[in-house]
Design a protein around this motif. Structure first.
Motif, PDB file in Angstrom:
ATOM      1  N   GLU A  17     -12.553  -0.451 -16.957  1.00  0.00           N
ATOM      2  CA  GLU A  17     -11.750  -1.440 -16.234  1.00  0.00           C
ATOM      3  C   GLU A  17     -10.395  -0.901 -15.792  1.00  0.00           C
ATOM      4  O   GLU A  17     -10.021  -1.031 -14.618  1.00  0.00           O
ATOM      5  N   PRO A  18      -9.606  -0.267 -16.690  1.00  0.00           N
ATOM      6  CA  PRO A  18      -8.281   0.189 -16.253  1.00  0.00           C
ATOM      7  C   PRO A  18      -8.328   1.264 -15.178  1.00  0.00           C
ATOM      8  O   PRO A  18      -7.542   1.209 -14.227  1.00  0.00           O
ATOM      9  N   VAL A  19      -9.238   2.250 -15.293  1.00  0.00           N
ATOM     10  CA  VAL A  19      -9.230   3.333 -14.303  1.00  0.00           C
ATOM     11  C   VAL A  19      -9.755   2.862 -12.955  1.00  0.00           C
ATOM     12  O   VAL A  19      -9.300   3.314 -11.903  1.00  0.00           O
ATOM     13  N   ILE A  20     -10.706   1.927 -12.957  1.00  0.00           N
ATOM     14  CA  ILE A  20     -11.231   1.422 -11.686  1.00  0.00           C
ATOM     15  C   ILE A  20     -10.207   0.531 -10.992  1.00  0.00           C
ATOM     16  O   ILE A  20      -9.967   0.646  -9.780  1.00  0.00           O
ATOM     17  N   ILE A  21      -9.570  -0.367 -11.760  1.00  0.00           N
ATOM     18  CA  ILE A  21      -8.532  -1.219 -11.165  1.00  0.00           C
ATOM     19  C   ILE A  21      -7.352  -0.367 -10.706  1.00  0.00           C
ATOM     20  O   ILE A  21      -6.771  -0.607  -9.643  1.00  0.00           O
ATOM     21  N   ALA A  22      -7.009   0.641 -11.503  1.00  0.00           N
ATOM     22  CA  ALA A  22      -5.916   1.533 -11.111  1.00  0.00           C
ATOM     23  C   ALA A  22      -6.255   2.284  -9.826  1.00  0.00           C
ATOM     24  O   ALA A  22      -5.393   2.481  -8.963  1.00  0.00           O
ATOM     25  N   MET A  23      -7.506   2.697  -9.690  1.00  0.00           N
ATOM     26  CA  MET A  23      -7.930   3.363  -8.461  1.00  0.00           C
ATOM     27  C   MET A  23      -7.780   2.438  -7.254  1.00  0.00           C
ATOM     28  O   MET A  23      -7.323   2.850  -6.186  1.00  0.00           O
ATOM     29  N   ALA A  24      -8.140   1.169  -7.422  1.00  0.00           N
ATOM     30  CA  ALA A  24      -8.001   0.213  -6.329  1.00  0.00           C
ATOM     31  C   ALA A  24      -6.533   0.001  -5.963  1.00  0.00           C
ATOM     32  O   ALA A  24      -6.177  -0.069  -4.777  1.00  0.00           O
ATOM     33  N   ILE A  25      -5.670  -0.084  -6.979  1.00  0.00           N
ATOM     34  CA  ILE A  25      -4.235  -0.258  -6.715  1.00  0.00           C
ATOM     35  C   ILE A  25      -3.672   0.960  -5.982  1.00  0.00           C
ATOM     36  O   ILE A  25      -2.920   0.832  -5.010  1.00  0.00           O
ATOM     37  N   SER A  26      -4.044   2.159  -6.452  1.00  0.00           N
ATOM     38  CA  SER A  26      -3.576   3.378  -5.793  1.00  0.00           C
ATOM     39  C   SER A  26      -4.107   3.485  -4.369  1.00  0.00           C
ATOM     40  O   SER A  26      -3.434   4.026  -3.491  1.00  0.00           O
ATOM     41  N   SER A  27      -5.315   2.974  -4.125  1.00  0.00           N
ATOM     42  CA  SER A  27      -5.879   3.017  -2.774  1.00  0.00           C
ATOM     43  C   SER A  27      -5.072   2.153  -1.818  1.00  0.00           C
ATOM     44  O   SER A  27      -4.938   2.487  -0.629  1.00  0.00           O
ATOM     45  N   VAL A  28      -4.518   1.064  -2.310  1.00  0.00           N
ATOM     46  CA  VAL A  28      -3.631   0.255  -1.473  1.00  0.00           C
ATOM     47  C   VAL A  28      -2.395   1.062  -1.104  1.00  0.00           C
ATOM     48  O   VAL A  28      -1.926   1.035   0.045  1.00  0.00           O
ATOM     49  N   GLY A  29      -1.863   1.807  -2.087  1.00  0.00           N
ATOM     50  CA  GLY A  29      -0.758   2.711  -1.778  1.00  0.00           C
ATOM     51  C   GLY A  29      -1.166   3.769  -0.772  1.00  0.00           C
ATOM     52  O   GLY A  29      -0.381   4.159   0.098  1.00  0.00           O
ATOM     53  N   GLY A  30      -2.414   4.250  -0.873  1.00  0.00           N
ATOM     54  CA  GLY A  30      -2.925   5.215   0.101  1.00  0.00           C
ATOM     55  C   GLY A  30      -3.026   4.635   1.492  1.00  0.00           C
ATOM     56  O   GLY A  30      -2.771   5.328   2.495  1.00  0.00           O
ATOM     57  N   LEU A  31      -3.395   3.363   1.590  1.00  0.00           N
ATOM     58  CA  LEU A  31      -3.443   2.702   2.894  1.00  0.00           C
ATOM     59  C   LEU A  31      -2.048   2.623   3.512  1.00  0.00           C
ATOM     60  O   LEU A  31      -1.872   2.840   4.720  1.00  0.00           O
ATOM     61  N   ILE A  32      -1.042   2.332   2.677  1.00  0.00           N
ATOM     62  CA  ILE A  32       0.343   2.320   3.169  1.00  0.00           C
ATOM     63  C   ILE A  32       0.738   3.705   3.670  1.00  0.00           C
ATOM     64  O   ILE A  32       1.354   3.859   4.736  1.00  0.00           O
ATOM     65  N   LEU A  33       0.379   4.750   2.896  1.00  0.00           N
ATOM     66  CA  LEU A  33       0.690   6.118   3.306  1.00  0.00           C
ATOM     67  C   LEU A  33      -0.014   6.472   4.602  1.00  0.00           C
ATOM     68  O   LEU A  33       0.596   7.070   5.511  1.00  0.00           O
ATOM     69  N   ASP A  34      -1.287   6.098   4.726  1.00  0.00           N
ATOM     70  CA  ASP A  34      -2.055   6.406   5.926  1.00  0.00           C
ATOM     71  C   ASP A  34      -1.417   5.777   7.155  1.00  0.00           C
ATOM     72  O   ASP A  34      -1.254   6.426   8.198  1.00  0.00           O
ATOM     73  N   ARG A  35      -1.046   4.499   7.044  1.00  0.00           N
ATOM     74  CA  ARG A  35      -0.460   3.792   8.193  1.00  0.00           C
ATOM     75  C   ARG A  35       0.945   4.274   8.513  1.00  0.00           C
ATOM     76  O   ARG A  35       1.388   4.199   9.660  1.00  0.00           O
ATOM     77  N   THR A  36       1.649   4.785   7.506  1.00  0.00           N
ATOM     78  CA  THR A  36       3.033   5.221   7.739  1.00  0.00           C
ATOM     79  C   THR A  36       3.085   6.618   8.343  1.00  0.00           C
ATOM     80  O   THR A  36       3.745   6.832   9.370  1.00  0.00           O
ATOM     81  N   VAL A  37       2.389   7.583   7.745  1.00  0.00           N
ATOM     82  CA  VAL A  37       2.482   8.957   8.245  1.00  0.00           C
ATOM     83  C   VAL A  37       1.723   9.130   9.552  1.00  0.00           C
ATOM     84  O   VAL A  37       1.939  10.122  10.261  1.00  0.00           O
ATOM     85  N   SER A  38       0.806   8.202   9.867  1.00  0.00           N
ATOM     86  CA  SER A  38       0.123   8.287  11.154  1.00  0.00           C
ATOM     87  C   SER A  38       1.071   7.997  12.307  1.00  0.00           C
ATOM     88  O   SER A  38       0.810   8.378  13.453  1.00  0.00           O
ATOM     89  N   ASP A  39       2.182   7.321  12.011  1.00  0.00           N
ATOM     90  CA  ASP A  39       3.219   7.074  13.017  1.00  0.00           C
ATOM     91  C   ASP A  39       4.138   8.296  13.079  1.00  0.00           C
ATOM     92  O   ASP A  39       4.725   8.678  12.064  1.00  0.00           O
ATOM     93  N   PRO A  40       4.269   8.929  14.240  1.00  0.00           N
ATOM     94  CA  PRO A  40       5.125  10.129  14.340  1.00  0.00           C
ATOM     95  C   PRO A  40       6.558   9.885  13.892  1.00  0.00           C
ATOM     96  O   PRO A  40       7.252  10.826  13.482  1.00  0.00           O
ATOM     97  N   ASN A  41       7.021   8.628  13.951  1.00  0.00           N
ATOM     98  CA  ASN A  41       8.389   8.336  13.527  1.00  0.00           C
ATOM     99  C   ASN A  41       8.602   8.535  12.029  1.00  0.00           C
ATOM    100  O   ASN A  41       9.734   8.692  11.577  1.00  0.00           O
ATOM    101  N   PHE A  42       7.507   8.503  11.260  1.00  0.00           N
ATOM    102  CA  PHE A  42       7.634   8.569   9.805  1.00  0.00           C
ATOM    103  C   PHE A  42       6.825   9.715   9.213  1.00  0.00           C
ATOM    104  O   PHE A  42       6.413   9.655   8.051  1.00  0.00           O
ATOM    105  N   ALA A  43       6.605  10.756   9.989  1.00  0.00           N
ATOM    106  CA  ALA A  43       5.821  11.891   9.495  1.00  0.00           C
ATOM    107  C   ALA A  43       6.506  12.580   8.319  1.00  0.00           C
ATOM    108  O   ALA A  43       5.843  13.190   7.465  1.00  0.00           O
ATOM    109  N   GLY A  44       7.828  12.480   8.229  1.00  0.00           N
ATOM    110  CA  GLY A  44       8.554  13.136   7.138  1.00  0.00           C
ATOM    111  C   GLY A  44       8.324  12.512   5.781  1.00  0.00           C
ATOM    112  O   GLY A  44       8.699  13.090   4.755  1.00  0.00           O
TER     113      GLY A  44
END
Length: 515
Positions: free
Chosen positions: A323-350
């Motif tokens: 339970e903890p590692v699977i839920i943690a993976m889902a939480i981290s994936s939400v953070g990954g979605l934020i990273l994907d949407r942010t760095v895909s914008d050239p304004n925030f590549a840094g």
């Protein structure tokens, strides 16, 4: 004569000291009948008074009164001995702020430089074709980094606690702990790596509505292979670190978790980048390679499951630790979605180069604190036992950071490491010309604010979560760290993305955020 529990011994006329016999010795195997006192006779055949002391087991399963009884039989000053009190906590509970900081500092800096190296790697590989055309790989980054942090830091915390309470003192116990835990993390890494790839596909498909079966299989093969290989390498390193720490007289709780996190980030990101790049190259000419790689690592699962089930130390985690590692993976994936949407914008590549750093530092510090609190609780009993050290209600921020107990002291030490640590890491990134952002004063202020707020929240949550889990018969070594590091990924990525957006909105052009 009648026998009364916890009766103090009285010297006889001949000066002899009468035997003190624990209650356990007076009971039958089924503990249903008391042995008759007449069975205990003195040297002259006379019946003697038997003094009984109630015995209980501590966290290691060893009778605590054994040493007290042995000492009491050799001294007439046993009146001051309290048989109802457990042993004094071991050395980690007597550490000063200076000793805590001194032991944490080196592994903390080492871990930080590991996250800096991971950030530099991500800053480079974000321009590779596989990251450009299969952008879901960005979603895998925090999920896999978090997964490796969760598994390796949970392993480090579990082994550190076992070492501190004496469960790895003999070669047989050491080998048993090594084989069981290595098999366990292989099972967890393979399963959660597979689930992380599914989460990446889903999170990538929802915003765009585009799905590619070739890309999905690529993500699955890359994720599972990365998780498996990284688990094998990092698990062996962690075992060596903990054994070495004990031999050098260093508390493994202060050393093992930061090293696990730092090496995990760098090795996992390098493996993910290399494996995904190689498999992406094989998509056109050898499409069968990706499903074959995925099937190979999944086929090894039964072997690791059998080994982990045979070990009593890991059997419970094998059944209940998902339970903890699977839920943690889902939480981290939400953070990954934020990273994907942010760095895909050239304004925030840094932002790419700073994400592993802020997430890694926050996860390292809160993992140290969670491991220390867990060891502290294990020394007072077993999970679920009522104890003054394990309150169930939510603690106040003052008790977490400003009380006089050792856990509050370590929380203050860890929080004070945030600013100087991040300044060193930012300078290192700048001197290596990493990222696309110039370190201006306003950027450093926003970055430090995000980092301090992240660690402050995590340390407070750790104080509440570890005690809460302990009071509900859950071992914090297995359950708390995955949640805490995943929350660190989500909070760190979210606050960093917010900082970059605010800097861009207020027009901090000197920091070159948009370049």
């Amino acid at each position: 004569m009648s026998s009364k529990p916890e009766q103090k011994e009285t010297p006889q006329a001949n000066g002899a000291v009468l035997p003190i016999v624990p209650v356990d010795c007076l009971t039958s195997p089924d503990r249903g009948q008391m042995v008759e006192p007449s069975n205990f006779l003195g040297p002259d055949g006379d019946r003697v008074e038997v003094v009984m002391l109630e015995s209980r087991a501590n966290a290691k399963g060893v009778r605590e009164e054994d040493a007290l009884l042995e000492n009491g039989s050799q001294s007439n000053e046993s009146d001051d001995t309290s048989t109802d009190r457990g042993p004094e906590p071991a050395s980690p509970l007597k550490e000063t702020s200076f000793s805590i900081g001194l032991q944490v500092l080196f592994p903390f800096l080492l871990a930080g430089f590991g996250t800096v190296a991971a950030g530099m790697v991500l800053d480079v590989v974000q321009h590779w074709d596989v990251f450009k055309y299969v952008t879901e790989v960005f979603i895998l980054v925090p999920a896999l980094l978090g997964l490796k942090g969760n598994l390796e830091m949970t392993l480090a915390s579990r082994l550190s606690t076992a070492a501190n309470i004496g469960q790895m003192d003999t070669p047989k116990e050491l080998w048993r702990m090594i084989t069981g835990n290595m098999a366990l993390i292989q099972v967890q890494a393979t399963v959660v790596g597979f689930l992380a790839s599914i989460a990446a596909v889903v999170f990538g498909w929802i915003p765009d509505g585009h799905f590619s079966i070739d890309h999905a299989v690529l993500l699955c093969a890359s994720s599972v292979a990365t998780a498996f290989i990284a688990s094998l390498v990092l698990g062996m390193i962690m075992i060596g670190v903990i054994i070495g720490s004990r031999k050098m007289g260093i508390n493994p709780d202060n050393v093992a978790t930061p090293i696990a996190a730092s090496l995990g980030d760098l090795i996992t990101l390098a493996l993910l980048s290399g494996i995904s790049w190689g498999l992406y190259k094989e998509l056109e000419s050898k499409a069968y390679v990706n499903p074959l790689v995925c099937a190979f690592f999944i086929a090894l699962l039964p072997i690791w499951i059998i080994i982990a089930k045979k070990n009593a130390a890991t059997r419970e985690v094998l059944y209940s630790g998902w339970e903890p590692v699977i839920i943690a993976m889902a939480i981290s994936s939400v953070g990954g979605l934020i990273l994907d949407r942010t760095v895909s914008d050239p304004n925030f590549a840094g932002m790419a180069v700073f994400t592993p750093v802020i997430n890694g530092v926050g996860g390292n510090l809160v993992a140290v604190q969670a491991s220390r609190i867990s060891t502290y609780l294990h020394m007072s009993g077993m999970p679920g036992e009522s104890s003054e050290t394990a309150p169930r209600k939510c603690p106040s921020p003052c008790s977490t950071f400003f009380s006089s107990d050792v856990n509050s002291r370590s929380a203050r030490v860890l929080f004070l490491l945030v600013v100087p640590g991040h300044l060193v890491f930012l300078y290192t990134i700048s001197s290596m010309q990493g990222g696309h952002t110039t370190l201006t004063l306003i950027f450093i202020v926003f970055y430090m604010t995000a980092a301090l707020l992240q660690v402050l929240i995590l340390l407070y949550i750790a104080d509440w979560m570890v005690h809460w889990m302990w009071g509900r018969d859950l071992d914090p070594d297995n359950f708390s760290i995955p949640y805490l590091t995943a929350l660190g990924d989500l909070i760190g990525t979210g606050l960093l993305a917010l900082s970059f957006h605010v800097l861009w909105l207020i027009g901090d052009r000197d920091s070159d955020v948009g370049d």
